[in-house]
Write an enzyme that holds these catalytic residues in place. Structure first.
Site, mmCIF file in Angstrom:
data_model
loop_
_atom_site.group_PDB
_atom_site.id
_atom_site.type_symbol
_atom_site.label_atom_id
_atom_site.label_comp_id
_atom_site.label_asym_id
_atom_site.label_seq_id
_atom_site.Cartn_x
_atom_site.Cartn_y
_atom_site.Cartn_z
ATOM 1 N N ILE A 1 0.724 -1.385 -0.513
ATOM 2 C CA ILE A 1 -0.017 -0.030 0.153
ATOM 3 C C ILE A 1 1.153 1.572 -0.417
ATOM 4 O O ILE A 1 0.378 2.275 0.106
ATOM 5 C CB ILE A 1 -0.615 0.234 1.277
ATOM 6 C CG1 ILE A 1 -0.145 0.117 2.582
ATOM 7 C CG2 ILE A 1 -2.123 -1.055 1.411
ATOM 8 C CD1 ILE A 1 -1.252 0.581 3.254
ATOM 9 N N LYS B 1 4.067 1.676 1.852
ATOM 10 C CA LYS B 1 4.011 1.939 3.265
ATOM 11 C C LYS B 1 5.649 2.503 2.726
ATOM 12 O O LYS B 1 6.322 2.853 4.093
ATOM 13 C CB LYS B 1 4.853 0.522 4.124
ATOM 14 C CG LYS B 1 5.331 1.172 5.450
ATOM 15 C CD LYS B 1 4.696 -0.187 6.217
ATOM 16 C CE LYS B 1 5.053 -1.418 6.445
ATOM 17 N NZ LYS B 1 4.289 -2.706 5.068
ATOM 18 N N VAL C 1 7.940 3.840 0.292
ATOM 19 C CA VAL C 1 7.751 4.757 -0.489
ATOM 20 C C VAL C 1 7.676 6.173 0.897
ATOM 21 O O VAL C 1 8.105 7.269 0.783
ATOM 22 C CB VAL C 1 6.643 5.156 -1.689
ATOM 23 C CG1 VAL C 1 6.725 6.578 -1.517
ATOM 24 C CG2 VAL C 1 7.407 4.151 -2.466
ATOM 25 N N LYS D 1 14.930 -1.461 8.901
ATOM 26 C CA LYS D 1 13.634 -3.352 8.665
ATOM 27 C C LYS D 1 14.364 -4.419 9.520
ATOM 28 O O LYS D 1 14.956 -4.452 8.946
ATOM 29 C CB LYS D 1 13.838 -2.985 7.167
ATOM 30 C CG LYS D 1 13.221 -3.755 6.633
ATOM 31 C CD LYS D 1 11.916 -3.692 6.112
ATOM 32 C CE LYS D 1 11.166 -4.726 5.734
ATOM 33 N NZ LYS D 1 8.674 -3.773 5.274
ATOM 34 N N ALA E 1 6.376 -4.805 9.031
ATOM 35 C CA ALA E 1 5.840 -5.938 7.780
ATOM 36 C C ALA E 1 4.130 -6.237 7.251
ATOM 37 O O ALA E 1 4.164 -5.958 8.411
ATOM 38 C CB ALA E 1 6.533 -7.266 8.049
ATOM 39 N N GLY E 2 3.939 -5.711 6.247
ATOM 40 C CA GLY E 2 2.868 -5.459 6.294
ATOM 41 C C GLY E 2 1.973 -4.668 7.402
ATOM 42 O O GLY E 2 2.149 -3.492 8.009
ATOM 43 N N GLU F 1 0.403 8.274 -6.307
ATOM 44 C CA GLU F 1 1.135 7.143 -6.807
ATOM 45 C C GLU F 1 2.104 7.264 -7.700
ATOM 46 O O GLU F 1 2.364 8.407 -8.382
ATOM 47 C CB GLU F 1 -0.052 6.194 -7.515
ATOM 48 C CG GLU F 1 -1.122 6.968 -8.520
ATOM 49 C CD GLU F 1 -2.008 6.086 -9.505
ATOM 50 O OE1 GLU F 1 -2.131 5.470 -8.985
ATOM 51 O OE2 GLU F 1 -2.610 6.690 -10.589
#
Length: 239
Positions: free
Chosen positions: A13, A15, A17, A37, A112-113, A202
């Site tokens: 979705i 994240k 960026v 990360k 993550a997600g 986007e």
């Protein structure tokens, strides 16, 4: 804030960026930034992961750290077990973030997600690491139909765990938003109880790094070192 967790209401979705945009805006404001990360899934060794993508977009002055990598595109706990690799505990994530915070003004921890994706066999999540750090959680969400429910559920999960959130950033605003997208702009804050702190267009990740860094502050509100105004944006796209 020194450590800011970045979590999505789902996967794919925008994240990463959004994390890069927050990093770029902070650097433009004169802050030193690290991105952590904890678990990169769906990547073989040597491939450029999300942390490397943040550096590519936001600039080489960003410090990037990845704690674990698992080859299959699954939740970290599942991916680790299937690969026969160690899982990550919330303590390990928190320790790494604290270490980075000693030498950086801002540490962005990209999950993550979604918020409650499992990192280990005990069912620990990004929320558990946030609690150990007493860190706020920025929520990244899509603009389209269904986002009110997923964003509100995420906000409720944060509150139930005693966690704070500065607000919500829309991760991929379409060039031609439909009625649902435009209505969601106004409805997201009232539904979730969280302020709207930015809208990232986007395909922003396909911009040149130079253009991305120049434009990133215009996508984010002042609380994220940006210049974006929710009032003017809502006025432009009111249904």
């Amino acid at each position: 804030m020194t450590v800011l967790m970045v979590s999505g209401t789902g996967t794919e979705i925008g994240k990463t960026v959004v994390t890069a945009a927050v990093a770029a805006a902070a650097v433009a404001a004169g802050r030193s930034v690290a991105v952590l990360k904890p678990a990169q899934t769906g990547m073989e060794p040597g491939a450029a992961g999300d942390a490397a993508e943040v550096v590519r977009l936001a600039g080489p002055m960003i410090t990037a750290v990845e704690l674990a990598r698992y080859p299959e595109p699954l939740a970290p706990d599942t991916a680790a077990r299937r690969a026969g690799l160690p899982t990550l505990s919330p303590g390990e994530i928190a320790d790494a973030a604290r270490e980075l915070s000693r030498s950086h003004d801002l540490v962005l921890v990209e999950g993550a997600g979604g918020l409650l994706v499992r990192f280990d066999e005990a069912g620990h999540t990004l929320a558990d690491a946030a609690r150990l750090l007493d860190a706020p959680v920025l929520v990244v969400t899509p603009p389209a139909l269904g986002t009110l429910n997923s964003t509100t559920l995420t906000a409720e999960a944060l509150r139930a765990r005693g966690l704070q959130s500065p607000g919500v950033v829309i991760g991929s605003w379409p060039a031609e938003p439909d009625l649902a997208c435009r209505c969601n702009l106004a409805d997201l804050p009232s539904s979730s109880g969280l302020p709207l702190l930015g809208v990232v267009p986007e395909s922003s990740g396909s911009l040149s790094p130079e253009s991305f860094r120049a434009e990133a502050p215009t996508w984010l509100a002042a609380g994220l070192s940006g210049t974006w105004s929710p009032e003017s944006f809502l006025e432009t796209w009111q249904p």
